[in-house]
Motif scaffolding. Structure first.
Motif, PDB file in Angstrom:
ATOM      1  N   ARG A  55       0.831  -1.207   0.000  1.00 56.83           N
ATOM      2  CA  ARG A  55       0.000   0.000   0.000  1.00 56.83           C
ATOM      3  C   ARG A  55       0.860   1.250   0.000  1.00 56.83           C
ATOM      4  N   THR A 375      -2.414   4.934  10.609  1.00 56.98           N
ATOM      5  CA  THR A 375      -2.882   4.747   9.239  1.00 56.98           C
ATOM      6  C   THR A 375      -2.434   3.406   8.688  1.00 56.98           C
ATOM      7  N   GLU A 379      -4.743   0.229   7.467  1.00 59.53           N
ATOM      8  CA  GLU A 379      -4.650  -0.330   6.119  1.00 59.53           C
ATOM      9  C   GLU A 379      -4.453  -1.840   6.154  1.00 59.53           C
ATOM     10  N   ASP A 383      -6.867  -4.795   4.732  1.00 53.85           N
ATOM     11  CA  ASP A 383      -6.407  -5.744   3.718  1.00 53.85           C
ATOM     12  C   ASP A 383      -6.401  -7.171   4.238  1.00 53.85           C
TER      13      ASP A 383
END
Length: 491
Positions: A55, A375, A379, A383
Motif C-alpha cells: 500500500r 494509518t 490499512e 487488507d
C-alpha cells in the motif's frame, strides 16, 4: 542568489506542497508531481508483467501515469526507455468505474456466482479493447465471456491480427491492471480472478510479440494467485518491485517542494541549486545531489527540521530517525507514510511549537510517526483482518519478545479459534463452491509458519538472537511496548 527561506516561509512551502494524505488514491498525477526514482525503472519496462508493491508505494500512481501520453513521454525520457514511446495503452482493470472497458466489482461478484471462468472474462476484456465487432453488440460481460468461450478460433485470429499489425508498426499494445484488491470482497475469489489475469498475461507473453500486460499487485495477492494458477511463477523472472530507499524518500520530498507553484518554490530551487527545467518549464528536475546523495540531503533537511530528535545526538538524528521509525519488517517505507508523517509533524509544530527555531519540531516528527502508524495499521487491518487478530494478544507486552512467549500468548488467547471464525465470515454460501478460501493466513494452526508469514509481510521481524520484534510503524498503533521506543498510542 535568493535570500534564505525563513522558518515561517519553509512552513508555508511545506504546507502548500505536501499532498493531502486523503487524496492519495484520488489525486491524478501530473507533470510536476512525476518523480522518477531509479529503483522504479524496471517496473516501467514494457516486458515487466508483474509489478509488486504494498500500500502507498506508487502502484496507482504509475498505472495512471502510463495511461497519460505526456507522463509516459517524461518517464521514457528520464528512464531512457525508448519502447515506452511506442506503446498503445489500455485499461484492463482499475479503481475507476468503466463498465464499457471492464466489469466493476458488482458485476464481477455476479459473474463469479454464475461460474464464469476468469480467463474467459479477461480475454473478453482484451478483445473489447481491440474492438472485436461481435463483442460490441453484446452489452453484458457474461455474454461477452460466453462468446470468447464459444469462439476460440475467432478470438485467436483477432489476437494474431492485432499482434502482426502492431509488430509491423514497431508498436506494443500494453494492457494495465490496478486496484486488484477491489476485484472481490472474498479474498479467495479475488485470488482466482487475479489468477485469470496472470494466466492470460502469460499466454500473451509467450504467444505474441507485441501484446503485453502490466499487473500492479500487492505481494500477498500475487502469492495467493499462485495457488490458483501455479504457472504464474513463470512471470516472476521478469517481475519488478516498487521499492523506496531513504535517498528516494527525501528526493521525493525535495522534488515536491521544488515543483510547487509560487515564489517560495522558486527560491527553494535557487537556494539548493542545479535544478533543470523540463516540459516547457512546467517541471523541474532536482540535481543528483538533492535526489540521491544522503549527505547533501541531510544538510538540507537539517535546515528544515534541525539536526537532532532532542537537545543532542543521543536522541537520534532527524534525518535518519524519521524513515527508520516508519520502516516495516522488510525495511521498506511507503512514500505515503513518509509524506503524511511530515504533514502531521508540520501541523503539530504550528499548533504546539510555533516559536521553534526550525520549521518542524522534533516532537512533531514523533507525533507524525504515531499518526502514520495508525494509518498503516488501519490499512493492514482492512487488507488482512487476521493480522490484527494475531498481534492483539501481544498488547501490553514489550518487544523484543521470545518466540515461545508469542506462541504461548496465541494459545492463551485461542488465536486458532479466532482465525477460524474470521474465515467463516467469508465462507461461500453455495456448498458447490469448493475452491480454497484464503482470507486468513495459509497455516493458521501452525504458530511457527504463522510467524514466518508475518515476517514475510513485514509486520514482524526476527532479531539475530531469535527473538521476535515489531517495527515501530506497526508496534505503536497496535499498542505494543518497547523499552526506550516511541510511545505506544494512548487509549
Amino acid at each position: 542568489m535568493s535570500s534564505p527561506l525563513g522558518v515561517e516561509e519553509y512552513r508555508d512551502l511545506l504546507a502548500a506542497a505536501l499532498p493531502e494524505a486523503t487524496d492519495a488514491d484520488t489525486a491524478e498525477p501530473n507533470v510536476r508531481s512525476l518523480f522518477t526514482p531509479d529503483s522504479h525503472r524496471a517496473a516501467l519496462y514494457v516486458d515487466s508483467t508483474v509489478v509488486r508493491g504494498g500500500r502507498g508505494v506508487g502502484k496507482t500512481f504509475w498505472y495512471r501515469s502510463l495511461l497519460d501520453e505526456t507522463l509516459r513521454e517524461v518517464a521514457a525520457q528520464e528512464y531512457g526507455i525508448e519502447r515506452l514511446r511506442r506503446v498503445e495503452v489500455y485499461r484492463g482493470y482499475g479503481a475507476s468505474v468503466e463498465p464499457d472497458l471492464y466489469p466493476g466489482p458488482g458485476t464481477l461478484r455476479q459473474l463469479v456466482e454464475q461460474g464464469v471462468p476468469p480467463y474467459d472474462l479477461w480475454y473478453a476484456v482484451l478483445l473489447t479493447a481491440f474492438g472485436q465487432p461481435e463483442l460490441r453488440e453484446l452489452p453484458e460481460w457474461r455474454d461477452k465471456a460466453a462468446w470468447v468461450r464459444n469462439n476460440p478460433s475467432a478470438a485467436e485470429r483477432t489476437v494474431q491480427s492485432v499482434d502482426r499489425e502492431a509488430h509491423g508498426k514497431g508498436k506494443t499494445h500494453l494492457v494495465l491492471f490496478d486496484a486488484l484488491e477491489h476485484l472481490h470482497r472474498v479474498r479467495s475469489q479475488a485470488d482466482r480472478l487475479v489468477g485469470g489475469i496472470l494466466e492470460l498475461a502469460l499466454a500473451m507473453r509467450l504467444g505474441t510479440r507485441s501484446i503485453r500486460f502490466k499487473v500492479f499487485i500487492r505481494p500477498d495477492m500475487y502469492d495467493g494467485a499462485l495457488l490458483h494458477f501455479p504457472d504464474a511463477s513463470k512471470l516472476t523472472s521478469n517481475a519488478a518491485a516498487l521499492t523506496w530507499s531513504r535517498a528516494n524518500l527525501y528526493g521525493l520530498l525535495f522534488h515536491t517542494l521544488g515543483n510547487h507553484d509560487g515564489e517560495l518554490a522558486t527560491r527553494f530551487r535557487d537556494l539548493t541549486g542545479g535544478w533543470q527545467p523540463e516540459a516547457d518549464g512546467r517541471r523541474f528536475v532536482p540535481p543528483a545531489l538533492l535526489s540521491g546523495d544522503e549527505q547533501f540531503q541531510q544538510e538540507q533537511f537539517t535546515v528544515i527540521a534541525g539536526p537532532y530528535m532532542g537537545s543532542n545526538f543521543r536522541k537520534g538524528h532527524t534525518f535518519t530517525w524519521l524513515p527508520n521509525h516508519l520502516m516495516d519488517g522488510v525495511e521498506q517505507v511507503s512514500p505515503r507514510s513518509f509524506l503524511s508523517a511530515l504533514q502531521k509533524a508540520l501541523a503539530e509544530t504550528r499548533d504546539q511549537f510555533a516559536g521553534h527555531e526550525f520549521a518542524i519540531h522534533h516532537e512533531g516528527i514523533r507525533r507524525g510517526v504515531q499518526t502514520a502508524s495508525e494509518t498503516r495499521v488501519a490499512e493492514v487491518s482492512e487488507d488482512m483482518p487476521w493480522v490484527r487478530l494475531a498481534i492483539e494478544p501481544l498488547v501490553g507486552h514489550q518487544v523484543p519478545i521470545e518466540r515461545e512467549k508469542v506462541e504461548a500468548l496465541w494459545q492463551e488467547y485461542r488465536l486458532v479459534d479466532s482465525l477460524r471464525k474470521e474465515t467463516e465470515r467469508y465462507e461461500p454460501s453455495d456448498p458447490r463452491d469448493d475452491f480454497l478460501v484464503r482470507t486468513g493466513p495459509r497455516y493458521p494452526e501452525d504458530p511457527a509458519l504463522l510467524i514466518e508469514e508475518l515476517v514475510a509481510l513485514g509486520v514482524m521481524r526476527r532479531r539475530r538472537d531469535g527473538r521476535i520484534d515489531l517495527p515501530d510503524v506497526y508496534r505503536i498503533a497496535f499498542g505494543v511496548g518497547r523499552k526506550g521506543g516511541v510511545p505506544k498510542m494512548a487509549g
